[in-house]
Design an enzyme around this catalytic site. Structure first.
Site, PDB file in Angstrom:
ATOM      1  N   ARG A  16       0.799  -1.230   0.000  1.00 38.91           N
ATOM      2  CA  ARG A  16       0.000   0.000   0.000  1.00 38.91           C
ATOM      3  C   ARG A  16       0.832   1.280   0.000  1.00 38.91           C
ATOM      4  O   ARG A  16       0.286   2.375  -0.002  1.00 38.91           O
ATOM      5  CB  ARG A  16      -0.973  -0.009   1.195  1.00 38.91           C
ATOM      6  N   GLY A 102       9.757  -3.521  12.071  1.00 39.95           N
ATOM      7  CA  GLY A 102      10.548  -2.499  11.376  1.00 39.95           C
ATOM      8  C   GLY A 102       9.727  -1.336  10.876  1.00 39.95           C
ATOM      9  O   GLY A 102      10.274  -0.294  10.527  1.00 39.95           O
ATOM     10  N   GLU A 154      -6.601 -13.446  14.970  1.00 43.23           N
ATOM     11  CA  GLU A 154      -6.443 -12.469  13.889  1.00 43.23           C
ATOM     12  C   GLU A 154      -7.815 -12.036  13.386  1.00 43.23           C
ATOM     13  O   GLU A 154      -8.753 -12.822  13.390  1.00 43.23           O
ATOM     14  CB  GLU A 154      -5.644 -13.097  12.735  1.00 43.23           C
ATOM     15  N   ASN A 169      -3.670  -6.653  19.755  1.00 42.99           N
ATOM     16  CA  ASN A 169      -2.267  -7.047  19.789  1.00 42.99           C
ATOM     17  C   ASN A 169      -1.454  -6.050  18.984  1.00 42.99           C
ATOM     18  O   ASN A 169      -1.704  -5.856  17.794  1.00 42.99           O
ATOM     19  CB  ASN A 169      -2.140  -8.456  19.177  1.00 42.99           C
ATOM     20  N   ALA A 380      28.162  44.946  -4.054  1.00 37.12           N
ATOM     21  CA  ALA A 380      27.061  44.237  -4.704  1.00 37.12           C
ATOM     22  C   ALA A 380      27.497  43.657  -6.044  1.00 37.12           C
ATOM     23  O   ALA A 380      28.228  44.290  -6.802  1.00 37.12           O
ATOM     24  CB  ALA A 380      25.887  45.185  -4.917  1.00 37.12           C
ATOM     25  N   ARG A 440      38.610  49.481 -16.391  1.00 40.40           N
ATOM     26  CA  ARG A 440      37.356  50.059 -16.840  1.00 40.40           C
ATOM     27  C   ARG A 440      37.625  50.781 -18.141  1.00 40.40           C
ATOM     28  O   ARG A 440      38.645  51.453 -18.274  1.00 40.40           O
ATOM     29  CB  ARG A 440      36.943  51.096 -15.804  1.00 40.40           C
TER      30      ARG A 440
END
Ligand code: UD1
Ligand code: CA
Length: 455
Positions: A16, A102, A154, A169, A380, A440
């Site tokens: 499932r 588990g 069961e 159980n 920046a 530059r």
């Protein structure tokens, strides 16, 4: 415990879950279900831990690295009794065996200690709970007059009256090994599911006059298993609610305990504040007075006292010093070490870099493989061009450097003490100390130039 064996059942298919991943490897709080059970098992210091695995074959033992575990393969899977029978040759002759699932990750060591205490050759201990809706579980059948447990039926084998019983159980039980060696080989599969039910040993115990004790968990959620993604999500929330509660009890301020996720270990000092939607993964340590802004993700991070993380920051495998200010929207990647009073601002990415005391990278920048000194200001849009397509190369920025905005530092390169870099520069060579360096093209204006007009 000296004479304790633990068997963890983990062979089930988990149909499932609709997944190719074996059920016990699905994650709860960032850790496989089976690892949660193993951590709890280790708390009891058992002599042996056997994990019965099947579906998904070797992925389970390959993924779960636990030196103590004895891996036992069950193929085909013919029921819980059959699963235990596979592990039987590994059990000690004496002592007791605790059976865990588990896929039942939240069981507490405290509950288990209570369950196993007092189990002997003359007794068997079952963990049971009363549920308003016992649907799907094996029912605990007690003698009408003595109220003693006589068997477990069961659900598929129940009659109408038994179906009404609400004591169920949990599947978790403790049995002496001597009895297990005697009973397990006698199990039969003449029942509705044609399976070898472990639960049938309860009737055997009753018939041979053993004491059957039922103990109960501290909290009902401890016994819930994961069979579907819905149940997994529900247990995840239970786990997270519990961790948030524990943190609150220990003095952490959490804006909303239903909007925090701890997927690992969080160590903290005093007066820590955590805003909404934060995720903590791996080992995270935060010092006194640290504030974590909303929607931040911290993974394997150490943050020292007084530092503020502003919203939407993502920090991974990094050490951050005292009184730093990070974010909003900062990304700090593995290998980063920030000293005290460092500021990292919005849309800044730092990777594998050292930044020393009092330095600032406040806006829109990338620093990779950089070693940055004290009191440096990175303007920046500064980029360390650290990758030549093959190699990662280092940029060194010494103390008191000022880097103008929109600068590219082509690594390997060293910006020497006190350098000022003019904005918009592409720096390819080491700079001399205490000077202005810039690259530059000269600004010019074209007189008489006209903007194009629409035709
Ligand atoms: C089992 C119990 C039932 C109990 C319920 C609690 C039996 C016969 N029934 O029912 O009384 O109320 O658990 O959830 O024991 N597993 C194996 N190998 C197998 C079959 C199962 O390792 O051949 C493992 C599963 O991976 C799982 C656990 O055993 O971790 C329980 O199996 P599951 O099929 O969920 O048990 P139920 O039939 O629901
Ligand atoms: Ca089940």
């Amino acid at each position: 415990m000296e004479n304790l064996n633990i068997i963890i059942l983990a062979a089930g298919l988990g149909k499932r879950m609709y997944s190719t991943t074996p059920k016990v490897l699905h994650l709860l709080a960032g850790k496989p279900l089976l690892e949660h059970v193993l951590s709890t098992a280790h708390v009891l210091s058992p002599q042996k831990i056997c994990v019965v695995y099947g579906h998904g074959n070797e992925t389970v033992p390959n993924l779960i690295r636990d030196k103590q575990v004895i891996w036992v393969k069950q193929e085909p899977q013919l029921g819980t009794g059959h699963a235990l029978l596979q592990a039987l040759p590994h059990l000690d002759k004496k002592g007791i065996t605790l059976v865990l699932y588990g896929d039942v990750p939240l069981i507490k060591a405290e509950t288990l200690r209570k369950l196993i205490s007092g189990v002997s050759e003359d007794s068997l201990a079952l963990l049971t709970v009363e549920l308003d809706d016992p649907l799907g579980y094996g029912r605990i059948i007690r003698d009408i007059t003595t109220k003693k447990i006589i068997e477990i039926v069961e659900e598929k084998d129940t009659n109408k009256d038994q179906l009404e019983i609400c004591e169920i159980n949990t599947g978790i039980m403790a049995v002496s090994n001597i009895n297990l060696h005697e009973w397990l080989p006698k199990l039969e599969n003449n029942n509705a599911q044609k399976e070898y039910y472990l639960t049938d040993i309860v009737a055997m115990a009753a018939k041979s006059g053993k004491r059957i004790e039922a103990t109960h968990p501290l909290f009902t959620w401890e016994i819930f298993g994961v069979n579907s993604k819905i149940q997994l999500a529900m247990l995840e929330r239970t786990y997270q609610k519990n961790s948030a509660k524990k943190l609150l009890e220990q003095g952490v301020t959490i804006s909303d305990p239903s909007r925090i996720d701890i997927r690992g270990q969080l160590d903290f000092g005093k007066d820590v504040e955590i805003d909404i939607n934060c995720i903590f993964e791996g080992i995270v340590k935060i010092g006194d007075g640290v504030k974590i802004g909303a929607n931040s993700i911290l993974k394997n991070v150490k943050i020292e006292a007084g530092t503020i993380i502003l919203p939407f920051s993502f920090i991974e495998d990094a050490d951050i010093g005292k009184n730093c200010r990070i974010g909003p929207f900062s990304r700090i990647r593995p290998g980063t070490i920030l000293a005290d009073e460092v500021h990292i601002g919005n849309f800044v990415e730092i990777k594998n870099s050292n930044i020393n005391t009092g330095s600032k990278v406040n806006h829109l920048s990338y620093m990779g493989e950089a070693k940055i000194g004290k009191k440096v200001n990175v303007g920046a849009g500064t980029i360390t061009c650290n990758y030549d397509g093959v190699n990662k190369l280092q940029t060194i920025i010494e103390d008191n450097v000022f880097i103008g905005s929109d600068t590219q530092l082509i690594a390997p390169v060293k910006i020497t003490t006190g350098t000022t870099i003019g904005a918009g520069s592409t720096i390819t060579m080491n700079t001399p100390p205490e000077q202005l360096t810039l690259s530059r093209s000269r600004q010019r204006s074209v007189s008489g130039w006209k903007r194009p007009t629409k035709k």
